[in-house]
Scaffold this motif. Structure first.
Motif, PDB file in Angstrom:
ATOM      1  N   ASP A 154      -0.389  -1.446   7.147  1.00 21.19           N
ATOM      2  CA  ASP A 154       0.283  -0.435   6.330  1.00 21.19           C
ATOM      3  C   ASP A 154       1.425   0.136   7.157  1.00 21.19           C
ATOM      4  OD1 ASP A 154      -0.166   1.642   3.830  1.00 21.19           O
ATOM      5  OD2 ASP A 154       0.507   2.680   5.629  1.00 21.19           O
ATOM      6  N   ALA A 167      -1.600   8.239   4.574  1.00 26.25           N
ATOM      7  CA  ALA A 167      -1.986   7.000   5.250  1.00 26.25           C
ATOM      8  C   ALA A 167      -1.948   7.164   6.764  1.00 26.25           C
ATOM      9  CB  ALA A 167      -1.076   5.860   4.809  1.00 26.25           C
ATOM     10  N   VAL A 199      -6.408   4.347   3.253  1.00 27.56           N
ATOM     11  CA  VAL A 199      -6.311   3.043   3.914  1.00 27.56           C
ATOM     12  C   VAL A 199      -7.232   3.036   5.120  1.00 27.56           C
ATOM     13  CG1 VAL A 199      -3.943   2.590   3.176  1.00 27.56           C
ATOM     14  CG2 VAL A 199      -4.353   3.817   5.310  1.00 27.56           C
ATOM     15  N   SER A 253       0.809  -1.212   0.000  1.00 24.88           N
ATOM     16  CA  SER A 253       0.000   0.000   0.000  1.00 24.88           C
ATOM     17  C   SER A 253       0.843   1.263   0.000  1.00 24.88           C
ATOM     18  CB  SER A 253      -0.946   0.003   1.208  1.00 24.88           C
ATOM     19  OG  SER A 253      -0.211  -0.144   2.414  1.00 24.88           O
TER      20      SER A 253
END
Length: 301
Positions: free
Chosen positions: A228, A216, A222, A77
């Motif tokens: 992640d 993120a 996300v 990601s």
């Protein structure tokens, strides 16, 4: 000088490749190696490394998940979104910048560049957060958003670099020889701009990486509990002094990705510099010595 520069270039390339290898391998192959999640319990929350066959090498995070397994699952990601955003940004910036630099008229350049100035005035992270509050993008949407906010800056650098090269006497000589605009742009101007664009690409990839990680970190693109690397840093930072591995490992992988990228582009800069010098010498041989005021080419001994 060329012989002395070659070992340094090779060393930078090898070092950058080695630094990039670990985060890239973990990002691409990590989900295949992660296996099934282990049983969780309150007693394992923010635990240190454990021994045994089913050892948790870096302990557990704030909800009892195996940190190493989260690291294996959390790279795609970050790495793939940053890489896709950088490629998309240059896919737009390169044709726009070259078209604006090589046009002979003012209005096409203004039409191409002035709308980008409006977007350039908005801070990148603010633009991403504003759009994210309306559309709630996933990883693909985050890559597009980050690419869009990087297009104006990248296009201006491409245009400035190409315009300076296009004004050189060698380009005018190629035009006088009847070379097409496309061959000039993709040939001499494109090759001569590689060194500057490689430097910008290295810095931009790093900036995109940290913009993606920051987004993120703030929950954009996300899920709050997703595997992640940036989310891991955010969610486990309160227990940094109790269980540092849950923060240090993902943060270190992001740093390695940034350092390796810049070292690889530094190596490309040195190689591009030597290639540009050879290109200019070849162009001078084709065009011959400069013309004298009377219209004849000079005959220098």
């Amino acid at each position: 000088m060329s012989g002395a520069a070659q070992p340094g270039t090779r060393a930078r390339f090898v070092t950058g490749a080695l630094l990039l290898a670990l985060p890239f391998v973990l990002a691409l192959l990590g989900p295949l190696l992660a296996g099934e999640p282990a049983a969780r319990g309150a007693s394992f929350t923010l635990g240190g490394p454990s021994d045994g066959w089913a050892a948790q090498w870096f302990g557990t995070d704030f909800v009892g998940r195996d940190v190493w397994r989260q690291v294996l699952l959390g790279g795609r990601s970050v790495v793939l979104v940053a890489l896709a955003a950088t490629v998309l940004a240059y896919a737009v910036a390169l044709p726009v910048g070259f078209a604006a630099a090589l046009t002979r008229r003012t209005w096409p350049e203004e039409l191409l560049m002035r709308p980008l100035d409006v977007l350039l005035a908005v801070p990148s992270l603010l633009a991403v957060l504003l759009v994210a509050t309306v559309f709630a993008p996933g990883p693909v949407g985050l890559a597009v958003l980050v690419a869009v906010v990087n297009v104006p800056d990248a296009a201006r650098i491409v245009r400035s670099t190409a315009a300076e090269i296009a004004a050189r006497p060698a380009v005018e000589a190629l035009r006088m020889q009847g070379e097409s605009r496309r061959r000039i742009a993709m040939g001499y101007v494109g090759r001569s701009a590689l060194r500057t664009l490689a430097a910008d690409a290295g810095v931009r990839m790093t900036g995109v990486l940290y913009l993606v990680a920051t987004a993120a970190f703030l929950g954009v693109g996300v899920a709050p509990d997703a595997a992640d690397w940036a989310v891991m840093v955010d969610r486990n930072r309160t227990g940094l002094f109790v269980q540092p591995w849950a923060v240090v490992v993902p943060a270190l992988l992001i740093v390695l990705l940034s350092m390796g990228t810049n070292l690889l582009f530094d190596a490309a800069l040195q190689r591009g510099s030597r290639h540009t010098t050879r290109t200019e010498q070849h162009t001078k041989q084709r065009t011959g010595p400069p013309a004298e005021p009377g219209g004849r080419k000079g005959n220098r001994s």
